[in-house]
Scaffold this active site. Structure first.
Site, mmCIF file in Angstrom:
data_model
loop_
_atom_site.group_PDB
_atom_site.id
_atom_site.type_symbol
_atom_site.label_atom_id
_atom_site.label_comp_id
_atom_site.label_asym_id
_atom_site.label_seq_id
_atom_site.Cartn_x
_atom_site.Cartn_y
_atom_site.Cartn_z
ATOM 1 C CG HIS A 8 31.176 50.721 53.292
ATOM 2 N ND1 HIS A 8 30.862 51.350 54.205
ATOM 3 C CD2 HIS A 8 31.652 50.427 52.772
ATOM 4 C CE1 HIS A 8 30.989 50.123 54.713
ATOM 5 N NE2 HIS A 8 31.505 49.470 53.810
ATOM 6 C CG HIS A 43 32.980 53.669 48.788
ATOM 7 N ND1 HIS A 43 32.004 53.601 48.706
ATOM 8 C CD2 HIS A 43 34.186 51.878 49.188
ATOM 9 C CE1 HIS A 43 32.157 52.376 48.909
ATOM 10 N NE2 HIS A 43 32.411 51.567 48.964
ATOM 11 N NE ARG A 58 21.958 34.543 27.037
ATOM 12 C CZ ARG A 58 22.396 33.295 26.186
ATOM 13 N NH1 ARG A 58 22.167 32.161 26.148
ATOM 14 N NH2 ARG A 58 22.742 34.347 25.055
ATOM 15 C CD GLU A 94 33.221 46.477 55.775
ATOM 16 O OE1 GLU A 94 31.429 46.282 55.837
ATOM 17 O OE2 GLU A 94 33.658 47.313 55.486
ATOM 18 C CG ASN A 143 26.412 51.287 51.472
ATOM 19 O OD1 ASN A 143 27.035 50.931 51.100
ATOM 20 N ND2 ASN A 143 25.473 51.154 50.277
ATOM 21 C CE LYS A 202 26.758 45.327 46.868
ATOM 22 N NZ LYS A 202 26.459 46.966 47.590
ATOM 23 C CE LYS A 257 26.050 42.265 52.825
ATOM 24 N NZ LYS A 257 27.768 42.017 51.607
ATOM 25 N NE ARG A 298 23.221 44.203 49.125
ATOM 26 C CZ ARG A 298 23.765 43.302 48.769
ATOM 27 N NH1 ARG A 298 22.457 42.379 48.678
ATOM 28 N NH2 ARG A 298 25.067 42.700 48.866
ATOM 29 C CD GLU A 306 23.444 48.758 47.285
ATOM 30 O OE1 GLU A 306 23.723 47.580 47.707
ATOM 31 O OE2 GLU A 306 24.413 49.621 47.778
ATOM 32 C CG HIS A 349 36.756 48.492 51.949
ATOM 33 N ND1 HIS A 349 35.746 49.242 51.122
ATOM 34 C CD2 HIS A 349 35.689 47.679 52.568
ATOM 35 C CE1 HIS A 349 34.745 49.428 51.156
ATOM 36 N NE2 HIS A 349 34.633 48.347 52.253
HETATM 37 P P1 NAD Z 1 41.552 40.929 49.238
HETATM 38 O O1 NAD Z 1 40.840 39.848 49.016
HETATM 39 O O2 NAD Z 1 42.876 41.472 48.039
HETATM 40 O O3 NAD Z 1 42.799 40.152 51.033
HETATM 41 C C1 NAD Z 1 43.238 40.778 51.192
HETATM 42 C C2 NAD Z 1 44.631 40.163 51.278
HETATM 43 O O4 NAD Z 1 44.794 38.878 52.604
HETATM 44 C C3 NAD Z 1 45.434 39.558 49.742
HETATM 45 O O5 NAD Z 1 46.675 39.547 49.881
HETATM 46 C C4 NAD Z 1 44.979 37.864 50.160
HETATM 47 O O6 NAD Z 1 45.775 37.103 49.427
HETATM 48 C C5 NAD Z 1 45.253 37.544 51.475
HETATM 49 N N1 NAD Z 1 44.919 36.605 52.002
HETATM 50 C C6 NAD Z 1 43.134 36.314 52.332
HETATM 51 N N2 NAD Z 1 42.823 35.587 52.950
HETATM 52 C C7 NAD Z 1 43.764 34.765 53.226
HETATM 53 C C8 NAD Z 1 44.248 34.062 54.366
HETATM 54 N N3 NAD Z 1 43.484 32.956 55.259
HETATM 55 N N4 NAD Z 1 45.684 33.846 54.448
HETATM 56 C C9 NAD Z 1 46.657 34.916 54.285
HETATM 57 N N5 NAD Z 1 46.466 35.507 53.390
HETATM 58 C C10 NAD Z 1 45.269 35.942 52.478
HETATM 59 O O7 NAD Z 1 41.064 41.474 50.206
HETATM 60 P P2 NAD Z 1 39.653 41.253 50.889
HETATM 61 O O8 NAD Z 1 39.549 42.637 52.211
HETATM 62 O O9 NAD Z 1 39.615 40.216 51.289
HETATM 63 O O10 NAD Z 1 38.363 42.128 49.972
HETATM 64 C C11 NAD Z 1 38.230 42.856 49.697
HETATM 65 C C12 NAD Z 1 37.317 43.368 48.200
HETATM 66 O O11 NAD Z 1 36.352 42.595 48.478
HETATM 67 C C13 NAD Z 1 36.901 44.788 47.598
HETATM 68 O O12 NAD Z 1 37.575 44.459 46.253
HETATM 69 C C14 NAD Z 1 36.042 45.095 47.813
HETATM 70 O O13 NAD Z 1 35.528 45.514 46.987
HETATM 71 C C15 NAD Z 1 35.153 43.990 47.644
HETATM 72 N N6 NAD Z 1 33.997 44.005 48.661
HETATM 73 C C16 NAD Z 1 33.254 42.840 47.794
HETATM 74 C C17 NAD Z 1 32.203 43.319 48.989
HETATM 75 C C18 NAD Z 1 30.556 42.318 47.812
HETATM 76 O O14 NAD Z 1 29.596 42.494 48.308
HETATM 77 N N7 NAD Z 1 30.943 41.931 46.594
HETATM 78 C C19 NAD Z 1 31.972 44.273 49.445
HETATM 79 C C20 NAD Z 1 32.306 44.354 50.301
HETATM 80 C C21 NAD Z 1 33.513 44.244 49.859
HETATM 81 ZN ZN ZN Z 2 33.174 47.090 53.667
#
Ligand code: NAD
Ligand code: ZN
Length: 364
Positions: free
Chosen positions: A251, A255, A124, A188, A248, A146, A230, A244, A240, A273
């Site tokens: 977005h 999206h 939990r 971003e 978006n 999130k 942020k 918050r 949210e 993204h």
């Molecule tokens: P990701 O985690 O897939 O990373 C992108 C790529 O870069 C991957 O192939 C990863 O292995 C590689 N990588 C990351 N760091 C590296 C480094 N230092 N050196 C070499 N390779 C590296 O994608 P992302 O863009 O980091 O995140 C996207 C995800 O985040 C989505 O799933 C999205 O829904 C989520 N997200 C969540 C929130 C939230 O508030 N929780 C906000 C925005 C996005």
């Molecule tokens: Zn985003």
């Protein structure tokens, strides 16, 4: 000198974001965040070989009694699944994780969301320390609590609000981040300047080349300011319900593009993204212009900056506006009053608008 910047997330769920070079080698800082003896490092197949040894060695040196294991998923959005989530919980079980155990999410947003959700559910809820390695994770996903996994029916459909115990962003890890991922994170960063701070937007315009060249001081400044904005919004609206949603910006369109392309960005066939958000921000700025809420020059300026950062600013060929509109109607951000957008009303300003005329959206 190694400067470490800290940003405090206030409100009911306060924690600190540390930003600086070589922080993953700082065992004392990492160990300070652990309450109990058990820790699970969660990472992906790209990042673990680069950084997991470093984190584990630093932790072991600082806390010799630590019971430490590693759980690694293959890289990519397609791995942010209930199945991997289940495996992560199994890894916590095999570690013998107690309620004072800690999950260390070492990676981009995919790892952060999955590991954070596992931490939210194990017994939990146990602590999760976010160790973001992508620019997008540093400025966005690791902050705010999130967490989620995807279902075949849609992205992020199952998740929880579970604020991290701390965020430690080691800017040195950005050296190995692929160019395309760096640019996605910069989209971003531009978002924060665009909606919150005209001065910051101007600063990004003046430092676009430095950011693309991965100048550490420029990146650290951009990350710290993005996190401040942020953190500010998240502290005011942790779940949210209101403000918050400003985050978006770009977005709703973004999206729709991502889902219409079947989230093909991670396989290189579609926009990722950040790229989709770049297009979305330009469209949201153009929509504000079409609705008479902002001058054309502002949208032109935003588009020019995103282009300089190597980001796309137009809907990819082959995507029909009507099908994007249909996707937007299904978006979590649509409500009973119809389509909901964050509209850009000029540098540093934006507003949330419901019931936007679909005709105007289609024309944009
Ligand atoms: P990701 O985690 O897939 O990373 C992108 C790529 O870069 C991957 O192939 C990863 O292995 C590689 N990588 C990351 N760091 C590296 C480094 N230092 N050196 C070499 N390779 C590296 O994608 P992302 O863009 O980091 O995140 C996207 C995800 O985040 C989505 O799933 C999205 O829904 C989520 N997200 C969540 C929130 C939230 O508030 N929780 C906000 C925005 C996005
Ligand atoms: Zn985003």
């Amino acid at each position: 000198m190694n400067t470490v910047r800290t940003v405090k997330v206030g409100g009911d769920y306060h924690y600190t974001i540390a930003i600086g070079a070589d922080l993953l080698a700082d065992g004392a800082r990492l160990a300070h965040m652990l309450r109990g003896r058990h820790a699970l490092v969660v990472s992906d197949g790209n990042i673990a070989p680069l950084y997991a040894d470093r984190v584990e060695a630093a932790l072991r040196a600082a806390r010799p009694d630590l019971v430490l294991q590693r759980f690694v998923i293959p890289p990519g959005e397609q791995e942010k699944t209930l199945a991997r989530f289940g495996e992560c919980l199994e890894a916590l079980a095999s570690l013998g994780a107690t309620r004072d155990a800690t999950v260390l999410a070492l990676g981009g947003g995919v790892v952060g969301d999955l590991a954070g959700f596992a931490a939210a559910c194990w017994m939990r809820g146990i602590d999760c320390v976010q160790l973001p390695t992508s620019l997008l994770a540093m400025v966005d996903s690791s902050v705010g609590g999130k967490t989620a996994v995807d279902l075949p029916a849609g992205k992020n459909l199952v998740g929880a609000f579970h604020p991290p115990r701390a965020v430690i962003a080691d800017t040195s890890t950005l050296r190995t981040l692929p160019d395309r991922e760096l640019r996605a994170g910069l989209a971003e960063v531009v978002k924060y300047g665009a909606i919150f701070d005209a001065h910051f937007l101007h600063w990004i315009e003046g430092h676009a080349e430095a950011l693309l060249a991965r100048d550490e001081a420029a990146l650290a400044h951009a990350i710290a300011l993005s996190c401040e904005y942020k953190a500010d919004v998240v502290a005011r609206d942790p779940f949210e319900h209101g403000d918050r949603a400003m985050l978006n910006f770009g977005h709703t369109f973004g999206h729709a593009i991502e889902s219409e392309q079947g989230y093909a960005g991670t396989t290189g066939e579609g926009l990722n993204h950040g790229e989709a958000v770049a297009v979305g921000m330009v469209l949201a700025a153009r929509l504000a212009t079409a609705l008479g809420m902002a001058p054309t020059e502002d949208a032109d300026r935003l588009q020019a900056l995103l282009q300089r950062l190597g980001l796309p600013t137009a809907i990819p060929v082959g995507l029909a506006p009507e099908s994007l509109l249909a996707r937007m109607r299904l978006d979590k951000k649509a409500d009973a009053r119809g389509l909901r957008f964050v509209l850009w009303t000029g540098a540093g300003k934006a507003c949330i608008t419901s019931g936007v005329d679909e005709g105007a959206v289609l024309r944009v």
